[in-house]
Design a protein around this motif. Structure first.
Motif, short mmCIF file in Angstrom:
data_model
loop_
_atom_site.label_atom_id
_atom_site.label_comp_id
_atom_site.label_asym_id
_atom_site.label_seq_id
_atom_site.Cartn_x
_atom_site.Cartn_y
_atom_site.Cartn_z
N SER A 20 99.92 -28.49 -9.84
CA SER A 20 100.59 -27.44 -9.07
C SER A 20 101.64 -26.79 -9.94
O SER A 20 102.56 -27.45 -10.44
CB SER A 20 101.26 -28.06 -7.83
OG SER A 20 102.05 -27.08 -7.17
N LEU A 21 101.52 -25.49 -10.16
CA LEU A 21 102.47 -24.71 -10.95
C LEU A 21 103.11 -23.69 -10.03
O LEU A 21 102.42 -23.07 -9.21
CB LEU A 21 101.74 -24.01 -12.10
CG LEU A 21 100.94 -24.92 -13.03
CD1 LEU A 21 100.01 -24.10 -13.91
CD2 LEU A 21 101.88 -25.76 -13.87
N LEU A 46 95.04 -12.70 -18.64
CA LEU A 46 95.12 -12.70 -17.19
C LEU A 46 94.14 -13.70 -16.61
O LEU A 46 92.95 -13.65 -16.87
CB LEU A 46 94.83 -11.29 -16.66
CG LEU A 46 94.90 -11.12 -15.14
CD1 LEU A 46 96.32 -11.38 -14.62
CD2 LEU A 46 94.45 -9.71 -14.76
N LEU A 47 94.68 -14.60 -15.80
CA LEU A 47 93.85 -15.65 -15.19
C LEU A 47 93.44 -15.25 -13.76
O LEU A 47 92.29 -15.28 -13.40
CB LEU A 47 94.64 -16.96 -15.18
CG LEU A 47 93.95 -18.21 -14.68
CD1 LEU A 47 92.74 -18.55 -15.53
CD2 LEU A 47 94.93 -19.38 -14.67
N MET A 48 94.44 -14.91 -12.95
CA MET A 48 94.18 -14.54 -11.57
C MET A 48 95.26 -13.60 -11.07
O MET A 48 96.38 -13.62 -11.59
CB MET A 48 94.18 -15.77 -10.65
CG MET A 48 93.08 -16.76 -10.91
SD MET A 48 93.16 -18.14 -9.75
CE MET A 48 92.68 -17.33 -8.22
N ASP A 58 89.24 -19.25 -7.37
CA ASP A 58 88.30 -18.89 -8.42
C ASP A 58 87.94 -20.17 -9.16
O ASP A 58 88.69 -20.62 -10.03
CB ASP A 58 88.92 -17.86 -9.37
CG ASP A 58 87.93 -17.39 -10.44
OD1 ASP A 58 88.34 -16.58 -11.29
OD2 ASP A 58 86.77 -17.83 -10.43
N GLY A 59 86.81 -20.75 -8.78
CA GLY A 59 86.41 -22.01 -9.39
C GLY A 59 87.41 -23.11 -9.10
O GLY A 59 87.73 -23.39 -7.94
N ARG A 60 87.95 -23.71 -10.14
CA ARG A 60 88.90 -24.81 -9.95
C ARG A 60 90.33 -24.31 -9.71
O ARG A 60 91.23 -25.10 -9.51
CB ARG A 60 88.87 -25.72 -11.18
CG ARG A 60 87.54 -26.42 -11.41
CD ARG A 60 87.60 -27.38 -12.59
NE ARG A 60 87.80 -26.70 -13.87
CZ ARG A 60 88.92 -26.74 -14.58
NH1 ARG A 60 89.98 -27.43 -14.14
NH2 ARG A 60 89.00 -26.12 -15.74
N PHE A 61 90.52 -23.02 -9.77
CA PHE A 61 91.86 -22.44 -9.67
C PHE A 61 92.07 -21.78 -8.30
O PHE A 61 91.20 -21.08 -7.80
CB PHE A 61 92.06 -21.38 -10.77
CG PHE A 61 91.99 -21.94 -12.15
CD1 PHE A 61 90.78 -22.06 -12.81
CD2 PHE A 61 93.15 -22.36 -12.80
CE1 PHE A 61 90.72 -22.58 -14.10
CE2 PHE A 61 93.10 -22.88 -14.08
CZ PHE A 61 91.89 -22.99 -14.73
N THR A 62 93.24 -22.03 -7.72
CA THR A 62 93.63 -21.39 -6.47
C THR A 62 95.04 -20.83 -6.63
O THR A 62 95.95 -21.56 -7.02
CB THR A 62 93.61 -22.38 -5.30
OG1 THR A 62 92.29 -22.89 -5.14
CG2 THR A 62 94.04 -21.68 -4.01
N ALA A 63 95.19 -19.54 -6.34
CA ALA A 63 96.51 -18.91 -6.35
C ALA A 63 96.95 -18.74 -4.91
O ALA A 63 96.17 -18.33 -4.04
CB ALA A 63 96.46 -17.57 -7.06
N PHE A 75 97.21 -23.67 -8.29
CA PHE A 75 96.69 -25.04 -8.24
C PHE A 75 95.46 -25.13 -9.13
O PHE A 75 94.60 -24.23 -9.12
CB PHE A 75 96.32 -25.43 -6.80
CG PHE A 75 97.49 -25.42 -5.86
CD1 PHE A 75 97.74 -24.32 -5.05
CD2 PHE A 75 98.36 -26.51 -5.79
CE1 PHE A 75 98.83 -24.30 -4.19
CE2 PHE A 75 99.44 -26.50 -4.93
CZ PHE A 75 99.68 -25.40 -4.13
N ILE A 76 95.38 -26.20 -9.88
CA ILE A 76 94.21 -26.47 -10.71
C ILE A 76 93.62 -27.79 -10.24
O ILE A 76 94.30 -28.84 -10.30
CB ILE A 76 94.56 -26.56 -12.20
CG1 ILE A 76 95.34 -25.31 -12.65
CG2 ILE A 76 93.29 -26.71 -13.03
CD1 ILE A 76 95.86 -25.39 -14.08
N ARG A 77 92.38 -27.75 -9.76
CA ARG A 77 91.71 -28.99 -9.33
C ARG A 77 90.94 -29.57 -10.51
O ARG A 77 90.51 -28.85 -11.41
CB ARG A 77 90.72 -28.68 -8.20
CG ARG A 77 91.35 -28.29 -6.89
CD ARG A 77 90.27 -28.21 -5.81
NE ARG A 77 89.22 -27.26 -6.18
CZ ARG A 77 89.33 -25.95 -6.04
NH1 ARG A 77 90.43 -25.42 -5.55
NH2 ARG A 77 88.34 -25.16 -6.38
N ASP A 78 90.77 -30.90 -10.47
CA ASP A 78 89.99 -31.58 -11.51
C ASP A 78 90.38 -31.07 -12.91
O ASP A 78 89.55 -30.56 -13.68
CB ASP A 78 88.49 -31.34 -11.27
CG ASP A 78 87.60 -32.16 -12.17
OD1 ASP A 78 86.46 -31.71 -12.44
OD2 ASP A 78 88.04 -33.22 -12.66
#
Lengths: 110, 115
Positions: A20-21, A46-48, A58-63, A75-78
């Motif tokens: 979590s960032l 640019l990520l998101m 977006d995949g393992r990433f959630t903003a 948030f980065i999962r796995d």
């Protein structure tokens, strides 16, 4: 008060962890929120980006944006060792300029 | 792919030298920016430009100047390099995102060491 505040870390997690960032911002007029990822010795990319409140995945990433608290999260999962980088939040300010957070250094250990 | 190209990845210059950092973008963007990035200080805006021959000071313009003679090229000039200008320099151009907002595309950076 800075327009965007971000804890610089470093944040060290084991592979597979949920990361979590976070950033806080001061201007409630901000509408767009962005996350950039910067690998060592490279420029940020640019990520998101998200608009207004809510989540974007977006995949393992959630903003996530919480406008009532002026708080944005990534948030980065796995998490993987390849996710090791500096993550910068950014918000469009006045005159076509982005306001950046200081960046959080993330290290994912295998 | 959008590209922002910085001419040098690593530079070593002597104190007092005049230093030119070049940046070229290939997407016909109006807006271009120069930042420096230092540990603990994040990205700090030096200068930016909205159009050819236009320039605006950012947050830390002292000791720097810029030139934008062509739309695709934005140059950063250190008039007389000093050791406190040792840093990572990043060029960016702005791209419009859906909804009318914009994001930056960055170059790979130039790590400048002044000795």
């Amino acid at each position: 008060q800075k327009e965007v505040e971000q804890d610089p870390g470093p944040l060290s997690v084991p592979e597979g962890a949920i990361v979590s960032l976070n950033c806080t911002y001061s201007n409630s007029a901000f509408q767009y929120f962005m996350w950039y990822r910067q690998y060592s010795r490279k420029g940020p990319e640019l990520l998101m980006y998200t608009y207004s409140s809510g989540n974007k995945e977006d995949g393992r990433f959630t903003a996530q944006v919480d406008k009532s608290s002026k708080y944005i999260s990534l948030f980065i999962r796995d998490s993987q060792p390849s996710d090791s980088a500096t993550y910068l939040c950014a918000i469009p300010g006045n005159g076509n300029k982005l306001v950046f957070g200081a960046g959080t250094i993330l290290r994912v250990k295998s | 792919d959008v590209k922002v190209t910085q001419s040098s990845r690593y530079l070593v210059k002597r104190t007092g030298e005049k230093v030119f950092l070049e940046c070229v973008q290939d997407m016909d963007h109006e807006n271009m920016f120069w930042y420096r990035q230092d540990p603990g200080l994040g990205l700090r805006l030096i200068y930016f430009s909205y159009d050819v021959k236009m320039k605006e000071k950012g947050d830390i313009p002292e000791g720097y100047s810029v030139s934008r003679e062509k739309k695709e090229r934005f140059s950063l000039i250190l008039e007389s390099a000093s050791t406190n200008q040792t840093s990572m320099y990043l060029c960016a151009s702005s791209a419009h995102l859906r909804g009318g907002y914009y994001g930056y595309t960055f170059g790979s950076g130039t790590r400048l060491t002044v000795v």
